[in-house]
Design an enzyme around this catalytic site. Structure first.
Site, mmCIF file in Angstrom:
data_model
loop_
_atom_site.group_PDB
_atom_site.id
_atom_site.type_symbol
_atom_site.label_atom_id
_atom_site.label_comp_id
_atom_site.label_asym_id
_atom_site.label_seq_id
_atom_site.Cartn_x
_atom_site.Cartn_y
_atom_site.Cartn_z
ATOM 1 N N GLN A 132 0.862 -1.194 0.000
ATOM 2 C CA GLN A 132 0.000 0.000 0.000
ATOM 3 C C GLN A 132 0.895 1.239 0.000
ATOM 4 O O GLN A 132 1.655 1.453 0.945
ATOM 5 C CB GLN A 132 -0.854 -0.057 1.269
ATOM 6 C CG GLN A 132 -1.677 1.149 1.577
ATOM 7 C CD GLN A 132 -2.103 1.162 3.038
ATOM 8 O OE1 GLN A 132 -1.748 0.267 3.813
ATOM 9 N NE2 GLN A 132 -2.851 2.153 3.449
ATOM 10 N N SER A 135 1.556 6.705 2.325
ATOM 11 C CA SER A 135 2.337 7.675 3.103
ATOM 12 C C SER A 135 3.509 8.232 2.303
ATOM 13 O O SER A 135 4.144 7.518 1.516
ATOM 14 C CB SER A 135 2.891 7.014 4.362
ATOM 15 O OG SER A 135 1.851 6.463 5.117
ATOM 16 N N GLU A 250 -8.298 -1.357 6.627
ATOM 17 C CA GLU A 250 -7.025 -1.505 7.339
ATOM 18 C C GLU A 250 -7.273 -1.515 8.848
ATOM 19 O O GLU A 250 -6.706 -2.317 9.585
ATOM 20 C CB GLU A 250 -6.103 -0.345 6.963
ATOM 21 C CG GLU A 250 -4.752 -0.403 7.652
ATOM 22 C CD GLU A 250 -3.773 0.639 7.104
ATOM 23 O OE1 GLU A 250 -4.229 1.731 6.690
ATOM 24 O OE2 GLU A 250 -2.569 0.352 7.082
ATOM 25 N N GLU A 383 -3.851 9.118 17.991
ATOM 26 C CA GLU A 383 -4.437 10.466 18.079
ATOM 27 C C GLU A 383 -5.460 10.667 16.952
ATOM 28 O O GLU A 383 -6.532 11.231 17.161
ATOM 29 C CB GLU A 383 -3.341 11.540 17.986
ATOM 30 C CG GLU A 383 -2.413 11.614 19.185
ATOM 31 C CD GLU A 383 -1.374 10.484 19.214
ATOM 32 O OE1 GLU A 383 -1.143 9.840 18.172
ATOM 33 O OE2 GLU A 383 -0.803 10.242 20.285
HETATM 34 C C1 LIG Z 1 5.137 -0.404 11.092
HETATM 35 C C2 LIG Z 1 4.537 0.591 10.138
HETATM 36 C C3 LIG Z 1 4.081 0.159 8.915
HETATM 37 C C4 LIG Z 1 3.536 1.068 8.002
HETATM 38 N N1 LIG Z 1 3.131 0.605 6.775
HETATM 39 C C5 LIG Z 1 2.658 1.498 5.858
HETATM 40 C C6 LIG Z 1 2.320 1.048 4.549
HETATM 41 O O1 LIG Z 1 2.418 -0.123 4.206
HETATM 42 N N2 LIG Z 1 1.887 1.964 3.659
HETATM 43 C C7 LIG Z 1 1.735 3.296 3.960
HETATM 44 O O2 LIG Z 1 1.303 4.056 3.108
HETATM 45 N N3 LIG Z 1 2.072 3.747 5.207
HETATM 46 C C8 LIG Z 1 2.526 2.881 6.154
HETATM 47 N N4 LIG Z 1 2.887 3.327 7.405
HETATM 48 C C9 LIG Z 1 2.827 4.770 7.686
HETATM 49 C C10 LIG Z 1 1.726 5.173 8.660
HETATM 50 O O3 LIG Z 1 0.472 5.110 8.050
HETATM 51 C C11 LIG Z 1 2.076 6.593 9.129
HETATM 52 O O4 LIG Z 1 3.276 6.509 9.872
HETATM 53 C C12 LIG Z 1 0.985 7.176 10.006
HETATM 54 O O5 LIG Z 1 -0.170 7.430 9.255
HETATM 55 C C13 LIG Z 1 1.455 8.491 10.671
HETATM 56 O O6 LIG Z 1 2.005 9.367 9.754
HETATM 57 P P1 LIG Z 1 3.428 10.058 10.005
HETATM 58 O O7 LIG Z 1 4.376 8.970 10.373
HETATM 59 O O8 LIG Z 1 3.745 10.897 8.834
HETATM 60 O O9 LIG Z 1 3.223 10.946 11.292
HETATM 61 P P2 LIG Z 1 2.504 12.447 11.384
HETATM 62 O O10 LIG Z 1 1.286 12.387 10.582
HETATM 63 O O11 LIG Z 1 3.582 13.404 10.962
HETATM 64 O O12 LIG Z 1 2.208 12.511 12.881
HETATM 65 C C14 LIG Z 1 3.168 12.911 13.877
HETATM 66 C C15 LIG Z 1 2.433 13.008 15.218
HETATM 67 O O13 LIG Z 1 1.402 14.034 15.132
HETATM 68 C C16 LIG Z 1 0.139 13.490 15.507
HETATM 69 N N5 LIG Z 1 -0.920 14.096 14.696
HETATM 70 C C17 LIG Z 1 -0.908 14.278 13.353
HETATM 71 N N6 LIG Z 1 -2.061 14.831 12.935
HETATM 72 C C18 LIG Z 1 -2.828 14.987 14.041
HETATM 73 C C19 LIG Z 1 -4.140 15.522 14.267
HETATM 74 N N7 LIG Z 1 -4.879 16.000 13.260
HETATM 75 N N8 LIG Z 1 -4.619 15.529 15.541
HETATM 76 C C20 LIG Z 1 -3.872 15.036 16.576
HETATM 77 N N9 LIG Z 1 -2.605 14.554 16.426
HETATM 78 C C21 LIG Z 1 -2.106 14.519 15.175
HETATM 79 C C22 LIG Z 1 0.260 12.001 15.230
HETATM 80 O O14 LIG Z 1 -0.651 11.254 16.013
HETATM 81 C C23 LIG Z 1 1.718 11.720 15.604
HETATM 82 O O15 LIG Z 1 1.825 11.532 16.992
HETATM 83 C C24 LIG Z 1 3.428 2.450 8.338
HETATM 84 C C25 LIG Z 1 3.885 2.881 9.586
HETATM 85 C C26 LIG Z 1 4.444 1.976 10.475
HETATM 86 C C27 LIG Z 1 4.914 2.476 11.808
#
Ligand SMILES: Cc1cc2nc3c(=O)[nH]c(=O)nc-3n(C[C@H](O)[C@H](O)[C@H](O)COP(=O)(O)OP(=O)(O)OC[C@H]3O[C@@H](n4cnc5c(N)ncnc54)[C@H](O)[C@@H]3O)c2cc1C
Length: 414
Positions: A132, A135, A250, A383
């Protein structure tokens, strides 16, 4: 009587003229009997068994006939799975977790007949692994803000950009990709979804190591990657709606599991406690174990209730409850496992770089503990789950969203 089977009189109804009507439950039972009889799971190769399961419509039973389903209520899937696993049958999730849990349900809703015909069976059997690609480095929670670009060129789209955290991309044949195709539309409206060939020479897949030492996920670069228009899922601009199907599935896939009572991660905790020397099995640690066992059981029962209420089509926001609760619970369980292990909890073995064959295998408690840290991030952070519950279940005022009404090209970003 086989596990999950109902007495015949509860599944066979009569019409006003007295003719017997075969219900969905009865049909599922008959097909399952036939599958288990003709292809005894312990004596059949997994790929062959899963193919036969698909052909009988028992893969995702709520899918339409011909596409791995029977068009019956998804709640019957639990009975099917329980009988198959009890007989020693394979679990399609382990080999292809992203494909089975998210990409299959998205293809069946948004794919053309050709795409459904082409992709679903080998996805289910694990012959073709899926990933998928949502991100990006600048767009995770706010993934509708993504910037990878897709530009139409004749019957093809040319894609450039970078994706990140792509689980099992290194094993994948196909990827479910969302890119921006109209930067002048508001951010949710300018996205389009595609099936992309992950083995194309223009797709560069680089490992990203995790806290476990393994590289279960990857960063993926697309450089002038050409995707035929026929591989589009939904219409141009439908990418956000397509991805909601993926994301809702998911959350259910991650947090909605209905294991046997006392099984899964809570079984690991109980086992760890039971294997401690007698002097360390004190009332305080027993109390912690029991509290966590109760939370695991409450989550299991909540998921059973959500499953009973689940209708055909996309899962609703209740999937976010299971996702959020299971993330916190799993982390707390493995915290306690490591507490109980004491100094042994620090012994990790090796941090040698490994590109695993699945995202779901934890050979040691220490590794399970480290891997569980990601549970409240992957599939949408805790969150963000709270925002969904607040807004869509409790009806609280929405999060502040300042970029909803302006074209994506005018949204400030760094
Ligand atoms: C083990 C693992 C597997 C993954 N596999 C996939 C995959 O196969 N494909 C894919 O596309 N993605 C994948 N991901 C990515 C995952 O979907 C993202 O890491 C997740 O959506 C968070 O995005 P970010 O890491 O950019 O954090 P951010 O979005 O930058 O968030 C940083 C912090 O801010 C907080 N935050 C952000 N927005 C808000 C809000 N509106 N209100 C309150 N708090 C908020 C978050 O909770 C977090 O604590 C994976 C992640 C992990 C850890």
């Amino acid at each position: 009587m086989a596990v999950g089977r109902k007495p015949a009189d509860t599944v066979c109804r009569m019409t006003l003229t007295g003719a017997a009507v075969v219900t969905g439950e009865q049909r599922v039972d008959e097909l399952l009997d036939d599958l288990l009889e003709q292809f005894p799971p312990r004596a059949t190769e997994a790929k062959e068994f899963l193919g036969q399961q698909f052909d009988r419509g028992l893969a995702w039973i709520s899918f339409p006939e011909g596409y791995g389903g029977l068009g019956v209520s998804p709640k019957l899937q639990k009975d099917v799975n329980e009988r198959i696993f009890a007989a020693g049958g394979p679990n399609p999730v382990y080999r292809n977790p992203i494909g089975y849990g998210m990409c299959g349900p998205t293809v069946v809703v948004w794919g053309s007949d050709e795409q459904k015909q082409r992709y679903l069976r080998p996805l289910f059997t694990g012959e073709e692994i899926w990933c998928q690609l949502f991100s990006e480095p600048g767009s995770g929670s706010d993934f509708a803000g993504l910037s990878s670009r897709g530009i139409k060129d004749g019957d093809e789209w040319v894609v450039n950009g970078q994706k990140v955290w792509t689980t099992l991309a290194h094993l994948s044949k196909w990827g479910l990709l969302v890119v921006r195709t109209d930067p002048e539309a508001v951010k949710h409206a300018g996205l389009t979804a595609f099936v992309v060939d992950m083995q194309d020479a223009t797709v560069d897949i680089r490992p990203l190591r995790q806290i476990t030492g393994e590289a279960e996920f990857n960063e993926v670069y697309f450089t002038d990657t050409r995707i035929p228009d026929a591989e589009r899922l939904g219409a141009p601009g439908d990418g956000w709606r397509v991805s909601l199907t993926t994301l809702m599935n998911e959350r259910v896939s991650i947090g909605g599991a209905i294991p046997q009572k006392g099984s899964g991660s809570i079984a690991s905790l109980v086992q760890t406690w039971e294997s401690l020397p007698a002097e360390r099995r004190n009332p305080a640690s027993r109390d912690e174990v029991v509290k966590l066992w109760i939370r695991a059981e409450v989550l299991r029962l909540t998921n059973i209730r959500a499953n009973q209420n689940r209708k055909m089509g996309d899962p609703g926001p209740e999937g976010s409850i299971g996702k959020m609760a299971s993330a916190d619970l799993n982390k707390d369980i493995y915290d306690e496992v490591v507490n109980l292990l004491g100094a042994e909890g620090l012994l990790y073995g090796s941090y040698a770089m490994v590109r695993p064959e699945t995202a779901m295998a934890f050979e040691t408690m220490q590794k399970a503990f480290l891997r569980s840290r990601a549970n409240s991030i992957e599939g949408g952070t805790t969150e963000v789950m709270k925002n969904i519950l607040g807004e869509r279940v409790l009806g609280l005022p929405g999060d502040v969203r300042v970029d909803r009404e302006i074209p994506w090209s005018q949204v400030p970003r760094n």
